[in-house]
Write a protein that holds these residues in place. Structure first.
Motif, mmCIF file in Angstrom:
data_model
loop_
_atom_site.group_PDB
_atom_site.id
_atom_site.type_symbol
_atom_site.label_atom_id
_atom_site.label_comp_id
_atom_site.label_asym_id
_atom_site.label_seq_id
_atom_site.Cartn_x
_atom_site.Cartn_y
_atom_site.Cartn_z
ATOM 1 N N ARG A 156 -11.385 3.055 9.166
ATOM 2 C CA ARG A 156 -12.018 3.157 7.843
ATOM 3 C C ARG A 156 -11.365 2.134 6.910
ATOM 4 N NH1 ARG A 156 -14.549 7.200 4.594
ATOM 5 N NH2 ARG A 156 -14.322 8.689 6.295
ATOM 6 N N THR A 166 -3.465 7.076 -3.514
ATOM 7 C CA THR A 166 -3.300 5.991 -2.544
ATOM 8 C C THR A 166 -3.638 4.698 -3.269
ATOM 9 O OG1 THR A 166 -3.744 7.360 -0.608
ATOM 10 C CG2 THR A 166 -4.183 5.007 -0.392
ATOM 11 N N SER A 177 -6.876 -7.021 4.067
ATOM 12 C CA SER A 177 -7.531 -5.718 4.129
ATOM 13 C C SER A 177 -6.626 -4.723 4.825
ATOM 14 C CB SER A 177 -8.884 -5.797 4.836
ATOM 15 O OG SER A 177 -8.761 -6.319 6.146
ATOM 16 N N PHE A 212 0.155 4.910 0.666
ATOM 17 C CA PHE A 212 -0.841 5.854 1.184
ATOM 18 C C PHE A 212 -0.285 7.266 1.000
ATOM 19 C CE2 PHE A 212 -3.045 7.108 5.506
ATOM 20 C CZ PHE A 212 -3.865 7.998 4.842
ATOM 21 N N TYR A 263 -7.253 5.348 -4.965
ATOM 22 C CA TYR A 263 -8.016 6.553 -4.659
ATOM 23 C C TYR A 263 -7.159 7.773 -4.981
ATOM 24 C CZ TYR A 263 -10.781 3.398 -1.674
ATOM 25 O OH TYR A 263 -11.541 2.369 -1.187
ATOM 26 N N TRP A 320 -6.774 -0.854 6.753
ATOM 27 C CA TRP A 320 -7.663 0.083 7.422
ATOM 28 C C TRP A 320 -6.878 1.284 7.946
ATOM 29 C CZ3 TRP A 320 -12.888 -1.663 8.567
ATOM 30 C CH2 TRP A 320 -13.128 -2.992 8.222
ATOM 31 N N VAL A 321 -7.514 2.450 7.917
ATOM 32 C CA VAL A 321 -6.931 3.673 8.472
ATOM 33 C C VAL A 321 -7.968 4.306 9.384
ATOM 34 C CG1 VAL A 321 -5.951 5.940 7.976
ATOM 35 C CG2 VAL A 321 -5.492 4.016 6.426
ATOM 36 N N VAL A 364 0.854 -1.176 0.000
ATOM 37 C CA VAL A 364 0.000 0.000 0.000
ATOM 38 C C VAL A 364 0.891 1.228 0.000
ATOM 39 C CG1 VAL A 364 -1.530 1.438 1.403
ATOM 40 C CG2 VAL A 364 -2.110 -0.939 0.989
ATOM 41 N N TYR A 370 -8.822 9.800 1.564
ATOM 42 C CA TYR A 370 -7.854 8.735 1.314
ATOM 43 C C TYR A 370 -6.451 9.278 1.011
ATOM 44 C CZ TYR A 370 -12.146 6.048 0.983
ATOM 45 O OH TYR A 370 -13.362 5.472 1.250
ATOM 46 N N PHE A 409 -9.915 0.954 3.748
ATOM 47 C CA PHE A 409 -9.392 1.501 2.495
ATOM 48 C C PHE A 409 -9.430 0.456 1.387
ATOM 49 C CE2 PHE A 409 -6.594 5.485 3.133
ATOM 50 C CZ PHE A 409 -7.483 6.035 4.032
ATOM 51 N N PHE A 410 -8.873 -0.736 1.668
ATOM 52 C CA PHE A 410 -8.754 -1.761 0.640
ATOM 53 C C PHE A 410 -9.099 -3.131 1.213
ATOM 54 C CE2 PHE A 410 -5.272 1.317 -0.425
ATOM 55 C CZ PHE A 410 -5.875 1.858 -1.549
ATOM 56 N N TYR A 424 -2.082 8.585 12.415
ATOM 57 C CA TYR A 424 -3.027 7.607 11.880
ATOM 58 C C TYR A 424 -2.841 6.272 12.586
ATOM 59 C CZ TYR A 424 -3.714 10.779 7.919
ATOM 60 O OH TYR A 424 -4.012 11.850 7.130
#
Length: 219
Positions: A184, A136, A178, A128, A153, A180-181, A126, A158, A186-187, A166
């Motif tokens: 939330r 991202t 998966s 970001f 994104y 997450w941030v 990832v 994002y 993200f992927f 974060y």
């Protein structure tokens, strides 16, 4: 700093999950646990400072955890992109590698930190807030030079905010991964050809990042 070896002990939470590794960066990095690959650029360092791991580099850098991960797990850590008056301060590239393997040689840790040198690995990635915080992206590296973008994104929320801490969470459950941030999603990707095991690494380039802790839990 604490490393928990499951062959010796377990630390179970209320759900039965087990903490298999955690590090609070209260002391210098243990070279047996952490491998630094950093591009040879001026004003660049990886250091522990005030209880945080600091990636402060002009070029690319990867800090690998030298513990192979398999099965189902969750990785959490806190991370901030610092924007002040430092020579490398740039709002970009809160990145990570995970489940990384080198299909060509047994030893993964042979690179200099230059991003293109990782193209032949098998792993997930990832980026970001990459490309000067314009995108991202989530990729799967296939070990043959292919690294297709699976999801992407290019708009808030994002993208990165300066000096914001974060909470990053990465989950592997069966064939699904998966990212997450701040809770939330993200992927999320159900991989038809899951990577069975591999290594985790903090990744960045030309920026200053502070990482406050990392915890890995067996699910």
């Amino acid at each position: 700093m604490l490393f928990i070896n499951l062959s010796c002990t377990e630390n179970k939470g209320n759900t039965g999950d087990r903490v298999i590794f955690q590090e609070d960066f209260s002391s210098e990095l243990d070279p047996n646990l952490w491998v630094i690959e950093m591009d040879n650029q001026p004003n660049s360092s990886v250091r522990v400072e005030d209880g945080k791991l600091v990636l402060d580099t002009k070029g690319g850098v990867t800090v690998w955890l030298n513990r192979e991960l398999d099965g189902d797990f969750e990785i959490t850590y806190e991370r901030t992109v610092v924007m002040d008056d430092g020579p490398n301060d740039r709002l970009s590239d809160l990145n990570q590698f995970w489940l990384a393997n080198d299909p060509n040689i047994e030893n993964l840790f042979t690179r200099s930190g230059v991003f293109e040198e990782y193209d032949d690995l098998e792993m997930y990635y990832v980026g970001f807030g990459g490309n000067y915080n314009s995108s991202t992206r989530f990729r799967k590296y296939k070990g043959e030079g292919e690294k297709p973008v699976l999801q992407e994104y290019d708009e808030a929320p994002y993208l990165l905010a300066a000096n914001k801490t974060y909470r990053i969470k990465t989950v592997r459950e069966g064939g699904k991964v998966s990212f997450w941030v701040d809770d939330r999603l993200f992927f999320e990707y159900e991989d038809p050809h899951p990577i069975p095991s591999g290594y985790f690494g903090f990744r960045s380039t030309w920026s200053r990042h502070e990482i406050d802790y990392i915890k890995i839990t067996r699910l």
